[in-house]
Scaffold this active site. Structure first.
Site, short mmCIF file in Angstrom:
data_model
loop_
_atom_site.label_atom_id
_atom_site.label_comp_id
_atom_site.label_asym_id
_atom_site.label_seq_id
_atom_site.Cartn_x
_atom_site.Cartn_y
_atom_site.Cartn_z
N ASN A 79 0.72 -1.15 -0.14
CA ASN A 79 -0.13 -0.41 0.02
C ASN A 79 0.57 0.87 -0.25
O ASN A 79 1.51 1.68 1.19
CB ASN A 79 -0.78 0.12 1.15
CG ASN A 79 -1.86 1.15 0.95
OD1 ASN A 79 -1.62 2.15 0.41
ND2 ASN A 79 -2.65 1.41 2.53
N LYS B 278 0.16 3.72 -0.04
CA LYS B 278 -0.64 4.97 0.16
C LYS B 278 -0.52 6.74 -1.20
O LYS B 278 -0.48 5.98 -2.00
CB LYS B 278 -0.24 5.87 1.48
CG LYS B 278 -0.38 4.52 2.35
CD LYS B 278 -0.42 4.72 3.84
CE LYS B 278 -0.28 3.48 4.06
NZ LYS B 278 -0.21 3.88 6.38
N HIS C 28 -9.78 1.66 4.70
CA HIS C 28 -9.00 1.25 5.48
C HIS C 28 -9.00 2.60 6.41
O HIS C 28 -9.61 3.88 6.54
CB HIS C 28 -7.95 1.81 4.94
CG HIS C 28 -5.84 2.50 4.76
ND1 HIS C 28 -5.16 2.67 5.78
CD2 HIS C 28 -5.25 1.34 5.14
CE1 HIS C 28 -4.26 2.76 6.28
NE2 HIS C 28 -4.16 1.44 5.63
N GLU D 176 -7.34 4.46 7.99
CA GLU D 176 -6.97 5.85 7.45
C GLU D 176 -8.49 6.97 6.63
O GLU D 176 -8.30 8.35 6.76
CB GLU D 176 -5.58 6.28 6.29
CG GLU D 176 -4.10 6.00 7.48
CD GLU D 176 -3.05 5.84 6.55
OE1 GLU D 176 -3.47 5.48 5.82
OE2 GLU D 176 -2.13 5.40 6.74
N GLU E 205 -5.96 -4.54 10.68
CA GLU E 205 -5.08 -3.63 10.73
C GLU E 205 -5.27 -2.27 11.68
O GLU E 205 -5.97 -1.70 11.68
CB GLU E 205 -4.96 -2.79 9.64
CG GLU E 205 -4.98 -3.37 8.07
CD GLU E 205 -3.37 -2.58 7.61
OE1 GLU E 205 -2.63 -2.73 6.88
OE2 GLU E 205 -4.65 -1.38 7.01
N GLY F 125 1.73 2.60 10.79
CA GLY F 125 2.38 3.81 10.69
C GLY F 125 3.62 4.13 11.82
O GLY F 125 4.25 5.54 11.99
N SER G 242 2.96 -1.52 9.94
CA SER G 242 4.29 -1.78 10.60
C SER G 242 4.64 -2.72 10.57
O SER G 242 6.46 -3.27 11.07
CB SER G 242 4.61 -1.35 12.26
OG SER G 242 4.34 0.53 12.38
#
Ligand code: PGA
Length: 245
Positions: free
Chosen positions: A9, A11, A91, A93, A162, A168, A207
């Protein structure tokens, strides 16, 4: 349906080494039973489809509409036309920074399936839920919210667990913690999704790096990884792939 997946990914980033050399490096890998999937930003979908020998391609998001006056949106049909096979949905985010609700994610999921894309549905708890011990319940609710009618017809769907506190942050969940959480996720899939999806592949993301892949695979229940930061460097991404053995 592949046995395992390793998804990059990107991003809103591009690999510093350049898209073409990144993909050339990946094409040298022996995929074994692992589907290698690259999820670039929208404008690079076609390039990754054209240059990515042996890699599958995913979009990172899609609209819940087919077409129309939705400035800035991209429909699943358009993504399909670019040659991508997968779309990442829900996701964290998107859920947190762009306020995507369970209901919106469910609408996107239904339309993606109807448009012929295989969804990679992300779920995951924040640190508050983890600390108060309600993880299984929270994740079951997210799985229940995604139980759209279109699941009856989906050919392939992938679930990515996740935990938000691990994305991150450099703080990954331990293999033991993921294995325990996956038991609850499997249970919720059996409870809320059609029986034909009982074998849904469940990935871990948060991560993931060449340094922790050993611990994560040691428990044998993870069907692959959704990788953000470490996926931007083809050598690191391939090292994670090698660690999946
Ligand atoms: P990370 O991102 O590997 O950088 O934690 C994972 C993801 O957001 O999918």
């Amino acid at each position: 349906m592949p046995n395992r997946y390793l998804i990059a990914n990107w991003k809103m980033n591009l690999p510093p080494e350049g898209v073409e050399s990144y993909l050339a490096n990946l094409s040298g890998a022996d995929p074994r039973d692992v589907a290698l999937v690259v999820a670039p930003p929208f404008p690079f979908l076609r390039q990754v489809v054209q240059c990515g020998e042996g890699t599958c391609v995913a979009a990172q998001n899609c609209s819940d509409h087919v077409s129309g006056a939705f400035t800035g949106e991209v429909s699943p049909g358009m993504i399909r036309e670019c040659g991508a096979d997968y779309v990442i949905l829900g996701h964290s985010e998107r859920r947190t920074l762009f306020s995507e609700s369970d209901a919106l994610v469910a609408r996107k999921l239904a339309l993606a399936i109807e448009s012929g894309l295989a969804p990679v549905l992300c779920i995951g708890e924040d640190v508050r839920v983890r600390d108060t011990g309600h993880v299984a319940h929270f994740l079951a609710d997210q799985i229940k919210a995604a139980a759209v009618d279109a699941l009856e017809q989906v050919e392939e769907i992938v679930l990515a667990y996740e935990p938000i506190w691990a994305i991150g942050t450099g703080r990954n969940a331990s293999g033991a913690m993921v294995a325990e959480t996956l038991v609850g996720i499997r249970h919720a899939i059996e409870r809320f999704w059609p029986a034909r999806l009982a074998e849904t592949r469940i990935l871990y993301g948060g991560s993931v790096s060449p340094d922790n892949v050993d611990d994560l695979v040691a428990h044998g229940t993870i069907d692959g990884f959704l990788v953000g930061g470490a996926s931007l460097d083809s050598r690191k991404f391939l090292a994670i792939h090698a660690g999946m053995r």
